[in-house]
Every structure is written in structure tokens, then in C-alpha cells.
Design an enzyme around this catalytic site. Sequence first.
Site, PDB file in Angstrom:
ATOM      1  CG  HIS A   1       4.242   1.788   3.171  1.00  0.00           C
ATOM      2  ND1 HIS A   1       3.760   0.658   3.775  1.00  0.00           N
ATOM      3  CD2 HIS A   1       4.828   1.378   2.012  1.00  0.00           C
ATOM      4  CE1 HIS A   1       4.033  -0.392   3.020  1.00  0.00           C
ATOM      5  NE2 HIS A   1       4.673   0.022   1.939  1.00  0.00           N
TER       6      HIS A   1
ATOM      7  CG  ASP B   1       4.859   3.328   8.660  1.00  0.00           C
ATOM      8  OD1 ASP B   1       4.699   3.221   7.424  1.00  0.00           O
ATOM      9  OD2 ASP B   1       5.173   2.367   9.379  1.00  0.00           O
ATOM     10  CG  HIS B   2       8.083   2.858   5.733  1.00  0.00           C
ATOM     11  ND1 HIS B   2       7.037   2.123   6.247  1.00  0.00           N
ATOM     12  CD2 HIS B   2       8.341   2.338   4.516  1.00  0.00           C
ATOM     13  CE1 HIS B   2       6.691   1.186   5.376  1.00  0.00           C
ATOM     14  NE2 HIS B   2       7.464   1.292   4.308  1.00  0.00           N
TER      15      HIS B   2
ATOM     16  CG  HIS C   1      -0.331   0.036   2.549  1.00  0.00           C
ATOM     17  ND1 HIS C   1       0.448  -0.987   3.026  1.00  0.00           N
ATOM     18  CD2 HIS C   1      -0.375   0.954   3.551  1.00  0.00           C
ATOM     19  CE1 HIS C   1       0.851  -0.705   4.249  1.00  0.00           C
ATOM     20  NE2 HIS C   1       0.381   0.473   4.594  1.00  0.00           N
TER      21      HIS C   1
ATOM     22  CG  ASP D   1       0.325  -1.633   7.494  1.00  0.00           C
ATOM     23  OD1 ASP D   1       1.246  -2.476   7.432  1.00  0.00           O
ATOM     24  OD2 ASP D   1       0.529  -0.416   7.647  1.00  0.00           O
TER      25      ASP D   1
ATOM     26  CG  HIS E   1      -4.086   0.084   6.598  1.00  0.00           C
ATOM     27  ND1 HIS E   1      -4.034   0.886   7.717  1.00  0.00           N
ATOM     28  CD2 HIS E   1      -2.869   0.209   5.990  1.00  0.00           C
ATOM     29  CE1 HIS E   1      -2.837   1.469   7.771  1.00  0.00           C
ATOM     30  NE2 HIS E   1      -2.118   1.078   6.743  1.00  0.00           N
TER      31      HIS E   1
ATOM     32  CG  HIS F   1       4.222  -2.203  10.193  1.00  0.00           C
ATOM     33  ND1 HIS F   1       5.327  -1.398   9.967  1.00  0.00           N
ATOM     34  CD2 HIS F   1       3.246  -1.715   9.405  1.00  0.00           C
ATOM     35  CE1 HIS F   1       5.015  -0.453   9.094  1.00  0.00           C
ATOM     36  NE2 HIS F   1       3.750  -0.630   8.723  1.00  0.00           N
TER      37      HIS F   1
HETATM   38 FE   LIG Z   1       0.203   1.334   6.576  1.00  0.00          FE
END
Ligand SMILES: [Fe+2]
Length: 231
Positions: free
Chosen positions: A62, A64-65, A60, A133, A116, A174
Site C-alpha cells: 500500500h 496510502d497507509h 498489495h 485496489d 494497480h 477501499h
Molecule cells: Fe493501493
Amino acid sequence: MSKLLFQQLFEKESSTYTYLVADSETREALIIDPVIETAERDLKLIMELELKVLFTLETHIHADHITGAWKIAEATGAKIGVSAAAETVGADLKISDGDQLSFGAFSVLALATPGHTSSCVCYFVDDRVFTGDTLLIRGSGRTDFQEGSAATLYKSVQRRLFTLPDETLVYPGHDYRGFTASTIGDEKRHNARLNQKIDESTFFKIMADLKLSEPAKIKVAVPANLNCGRP
Ligand SMILES: [Fe+2]
């Protein structure tokens, strides 16, 4: 005879898993969810194992990074695959539900699992599914940004992932507690948010009550990831 060569790699700042998967005979490979900070590590490993990376695949966009997709593709000639539901620039492959890509004697099957985010895709290879996720070990991704939807996530997990054989290995995007893998059967029984005893309305309440703060890098990561991590 070809075997599945498999490496689970970890990026500690965002607790992200990157997966390197290859055919042991032909050495054709794919990499799922590389991270920009650890792309050099991954490239060194790819060289050591003498792999030919055909695809970098994102589960997807992301928040967060930043993805290492562009960096890996630049160095290896791999094609970058991202969900067709995301408006990316620079992706070579727009991945849709049911798409299959071959590497050596193996293939990867894309399962669209929005919820998500609107662009979530899980990747099924051999005896395992890479769930991003969408499904975490005993948990799930949040649903409060990037067109997330608890109703859609519930359907994606219950009606899609949970119809895979119970023994299917689950490799998430994760883990924050040190777990590395699970199975569909174990998540059906023990997932704290999505086990099969939890009905839709209870799941909605669990998700609505989370009240999480925004990921620290969201404003940088999402635009960078829509560009496939190209600087
Ligand atoms: Fe995510």
C-alpha cells in the site's frame, strides 16, 4: 457445520477496509489488509471472538497507509503473507498465483492481479473475492506508480476477475463513498472504468486523464510496508 464468520472493518483516515474471515467452528481465521492505526481494535475483536489468526494477508504494498500485519502477527503468531512479486523483508509467505491456504473447513485462493501495482493479489474465499485496489466498487485503483500499468490492470480485471461467477461478492480495499460490497456481475455492468462495454484504449485514456496527486504518505508507507509494518 462450519460457517464463514465475516467482519468488514474500516479505517477512516485512508478509507481502508480490513477483513476478518474465520471458520465459525474451529475459529481459525485470516485477516486481510490490517492497518497499523486500527490494529489494536482488530486485536481486541480477535480476542472477543476467540479467533486463532493463522495468516495476515496483504492485497498489495500500500502507498496510502502502513500495514498492521507485523503488529497483528506479533500478538497472534499469525504468518504474514505478501505477494512474491514484492521485495519484502519479514514476510513468512510469498504468495503466488494459485496458492491456497486453509483455515478450518475453508480455504483462500490467491489470484495474482497485477496492474494497480506489480504485487497485487486478490483473495477468493467461499462466495466472495477480496479485490484490494484492483477492482473498487464502480472504479479501480490508479496505475501511475509502483510499476502500475493500465494494460495489465485491464487484463487482470477483464480476463481474471470478470471470469468469476457473476454472483461472487466483491469486497474492495477501499471505498470513498460509503459503499461496502458489490458483485462481479454488477461491476461488469456498471463499473465506471471497467464495465464490459469499455474497450482497452478507452480505459487507457480514462487512466491517463486522471492526473492524481501523490498519496500523502507514499514515501513513508511504501518502505514501511516492504518491511511488513515492522517498526
Ligand atoms: Fe493501493
